[in-house]
Design a protein around this motif. Structure first.
Motif, PDB file in Angstrom:
ATOM      1  N   LEU A 256      31.462  31.508-102.729  1.00  0.00           N
ATOM      2  CA  LEU A 256      30.468  30.644-103.366  1.00  0.00           C
ATOM      3  C   LEU A 256      29.805  29.727-102.351  1.00  0.00           C
ATOM      4  O   LEU A 256      28.590  29.488-102.421  1.00  0.00           O
ATOM      5  N   ALA A 257      30.577  29.196-101.425  1.00  0.00           N
ATOM      6  CA  ALA A 257      30.004  28.315-100.402  1.00  0.00           C
ATOM      7  C   ALA A 257      28.928  29.053 -99.614  1.00  0.00           C
ATOM      8  O   ALA A 257      27.849  28.502 -99.352  1.00  0.00           O
ATOM      9  N   ASN A 258      29.200  30.297 -99.262  1.00  0.00           N
ATOM     10  CA  ASN A 258      28.197  31.093 -98.551  1.00  0.00           C
ATOM     11  C   ASN A 258      26.964  31.328 -99.416  1.00  0.00           C
ATOM     12  O   ASN A 258      25.829  31.200 -98.957  1.00  0.00           O
ATOM     13  N   THR A 259      27.175  31.659-100.675  1.00  0.00           N
ATOM     14  CA  THR A 259      26.059  31.913-101.590  1.00  0.00           C
ATOM     15  C   THR A 259      25.233  30.658-101.810  1.00  0.00           C
ATOM     16  O   THR A 259      24.001  30.699-101.782  1.00  0.00           O
TER      17      THR A 259
ATOM     18  N   ARG B 194      14.707  25.525-100.411  1.00  0.00           N
ATOM     19  CA  ARG B 194      13.905  24.762 -99.449  1.00  0.00           C
ATOM     20  C   ARG B 194      12.645  25.526 -99.072  1.00  0.00           C
ATOM     21  O   ARG B 194      11.561  24.956 -98.969  1.00  0.00           O
ATOM     22  N   LEU B 195      12.777  26.827 -98.902  1.00  0.00           N
ATOM     23  CA  LEU B 195      11.612  27.651 -98.591  1.00  0.00           C
ATOM     24  C   LEU B 195      10.617  27.632 -99.746  1.00  0.00           C
ATOM     25  O   LEU B 195       9.416  27.437 -99.542  1.00  0.00           O
ATOM     26  N   LEU B 196      11.109  27.827-100.978  1.00  0.00           N
ATOM     27  CA  LEU B 196      10.215  27.797-102.141  1.00  0.00           C
ATOM     28  C   LEU B 196       9.539  26.438-102.276  1.00  0.00           C
ATOM     29  O   LEU B 196       8.356  26.358-102.623  1.00  0.00           O
ATOM     30  N   HIS B 197      10.275  25.384-101.990  1.00  0.00           N
ATOM     31  CA  HIS B 197       9.699  24.030-102.071  1.00  0.00           C
ATOM     32  C   HIS B 197       8.559  23.885-101.055  1.00  0.00           C
ATOM     33  O   HIS B 197       7.496  23.354-101.373  1.00  0.00           O
ATOM     34  N   ARG B 198       8.794  24.369 -99.843  1.00  0.00           N
ATOM     35  CA  ARG B 198       7.749  24.290 -98.820  1.00  0.00           C
ATOM     36  C   ARG B 198       6.543  25.124 -99.213  1.00  0.00           C
ATOM     37  O   ARG B 198       5.412  24.802 -98.861  1.00  0.00           O
ATOM     38  N   LEU B 199       6.774  26.214 -99.962  1.00  0.00           N
ATOM     39  CA  LEU B 199       5.677  27.078-100.382  1.00  0.00           C
ATOM     40  C   LEU B 199       4.979  26.568-101.637  1.00  0.00           C
ATOM     41  O   LEU B 199       3.984  27.127-102.056  1.00  0.00           O
ATOM     42  N   GLY B 200       5.558  25.530-102.279  1.00  0.00           N
ATOM     43  CA  GLY B 200       4.910  24.935-103.433  1.00  0.00           C
ATOM     44  C   GLY B 200       5.414  25.383-104.777  1.00  0.00           C
ATOM     45  O   GLY B 200       4.792  25.100-105.795  1.00  0.00           O
ATOM     46  N   HIS B 201       6.511  26.078-104.848  1.00  0.00           N
ATOM     47  CA  HIS B 201       7.074  26.521-106.120  1.00  0.00           C
ATOM     48  C   HIS B 201       8.107  25.497-106.583  1.00  0.00           C
ATOM     49  O   HIS B 201       9.300  25.775-106.627  1.00  0.00           O
ATOM     50  N   HIS B 202       7.671  24.298-106.935  1.00  0.00           N
ATOM     51  CA  HIS B 202       8.584  23.195-107.244  1.00  0.00           C
ATOM     52  C   HIS B 202       9.465  23.472-108.456  1.00  0.00           C
ATOM     53  O   HIS B 202      10.631  23.114-108.462  1.00  0.00           O
ATOM     54  N   GLU B 203       8.936  24.096-109.501  1.00  0.00           N
ATOM     55  CA  GLU B 203       9.753  24.353-110.687  1.00  0.00           C
ATOM     56  C   GLU B 203      10.897  25.307-110.349  1.00  0.00           C
ATOM     57  O   GLU B 203      12.022  25.131-110.787  1.00  0.00           O
ATOM     58  N   THR B 204      10.609  26.324-109.570  1.00  0.00           N
ATOM     59  CA  THR B 204      11.642  27.275-109.178  1.00  0.00           C
ATOM     60  C   THR B 204      12.645  26.618-108.241  1.00  0.00           C
ATOM     61  O   THR B 204      13.840  26.820-108.347  1.00  0.00           O
ATOM     62  N   ALA B 205      12.145  25.812-107.327  1.00  0.00           N
ATOM     63  CA  ALA B 205      13.016  25.169-106.341  1.00  0.00           C
ATOM     64  C   ALA B 205      13.923  24.132-106.972  1.00  0.00           C
ATOM     65  O   ALA B 205      15.015  23.881-106.493  1.00  0.00           O
ATOM     66  N   ASN B 206      13.488  23.503-108.049  1.00  0.00           N
ATOM     67  CA  ASN B 206      14.262  22.443-108.686  1.00  0.00           C
ATOM     68  C   ASN B 206      14.684  22.844-110.081  1.00  0.00           C
ATOM     69  O   ASN B 206      14.427  22.144-111.045  1.00  0.00           O
TER      70      ASN B 206
ATOM     71  N   LEU C 218      21.326  30.062-101.220  1.00  0.00           N
ATOM     72  CA  LEU C 218      20.417  29.619-102.288  1.00  0.00           C
ATOM     73  C   LEU C 218      19.708  28.327-101.898  1.00  0.00           C
ATOM     74  O   LEU C 218      18.534  28.133-102.239  1.00  0.00           O
ATOM     75  N   GLY C 219      20.400  27.450-101.201  1.00  0.00           N
ATOM     76  CA  GLY C 219      19.777  26.212-100.731  1.00  0.00           C
ATOM     77  C   GLY C 219      18.647  26.506 -99.760  1.00  0.00           C
ATOM     78  O   GLY C 219      17.572  25.887 -99.829  1.00  0.00           O
ATOM     79  N   ARG C 220      18.875  27.441 -98.849  1.00  0.00           N
ATOM     80  CA  ARG C 220      17.805  27.827 -97.922  1.00  0.00           C
ATOM     81  C   ARG C 220      16.624  28.404 -98.697  1.00  0.00           C
ATOM     82  O   ARG C 220      15.464  28.102 -98.393  1.00  0.00           O
ATOM     83  N   ARG C 221      16.895  29.190 -99.722  1.00  0.00           N
ATOM     84  CA  ARG C 221      15.827  29.781-100.542  1.00  0.00           C
ATOM     85  C   ARG C 221      15.038  28.687-101.267  1.00  0.00           C
ATOM     86  O   ARG C 221      13.811  28.707-101.298  1.00  0.00           O
TER      87      ARG C 221
END
Length: 180
Positions: A68-71, A80-92, A75-78
């Motif tokens: 789970l820690a690895n997963t 952060r990437l989505l947040h940078r790309l502007g997908h705030h609802e998906t990221a949060n 998911l956290g990296r994903r």
């Protein structure tokens, strides 16, 4: 019983317990990850089947915690990437409840739990959700029984303090509403 038979018995007996363990630790939006993590857990258990203890569930929980820690890191990296790309609802995707008097009673306990450290959260979840005793908790946390008992005691104390803080905040808000 051979190591292959021991693994097969552990798989049959504990697959659903490990699945529930993993599912309770992932957000609802990450449900598709549950099967992946459980597959990783039992893949590791297969490779290390010679090490399976007589009562394998706490050991499987320890393996699941590491998977789970690895997963979660991935998911956290994903996110952060989505947040940078502007997908705030998906990221949060996680939704929190503001106070103990919110619509869903009991959901504020989850928020109080979320305010604790990951180590405190895990000790509480393992004993409450997975119903592990101190000896089993020690195996799952990979520490001594004394350390496990102390971690649980401190986690319970911190949870109680967090719940008290939340309740004081709600009372203070109500007192302010009365003055208006």
């Amino acid at each position: 019983m051979s190591t292959d038979d021991s693994f097969a018995a552990a798989y049959r007996e504990h697959y659903w317990a490990v699945s529930r363990f993993v599912a309770r630790r992932l957000d609802a939006g990450e449900a598709h990850e549950v099967e992946e993590v459980v597959a990783d857990v039992f893949s590791i258990a297969w490779r290390r089947r010679a090490e399976l203890p007589a009562a394998p569930l706490p050991w499987l929980y320890a393996v699941a915690r590491n998977c789970l820690a690895n997963t979660v890191r991935g998911l956290g990296r994903r996110r952060r990437l989505l947040h940078r790309l502007g997908h705030h609802e998906t990221a949060n995707g996680r939704q929190t409840v503001d106070s103990p008097d919110a619509e869903r009673p009991g959901s504020w306990v989850h928020e109080a739990l979320a305010r604790l450290s990951p180590a405190d959260q895990e000790a509480l979840r393992l004993t409450s959700w997975e119903e592990l005793g101190i000896e089993e908790l020690a195996v799952a946390l990979e520490c001594s029984s004394g350390a496990a008992a102390m971690r649980l005691h401190r986690a319970r104390r911190r949870l109680r303090a967090e719940i008290d803080r939340m309740q004081m905040h709600v009372r203070a808000g109500r007192a302010g509403d009365d003055r208006d």
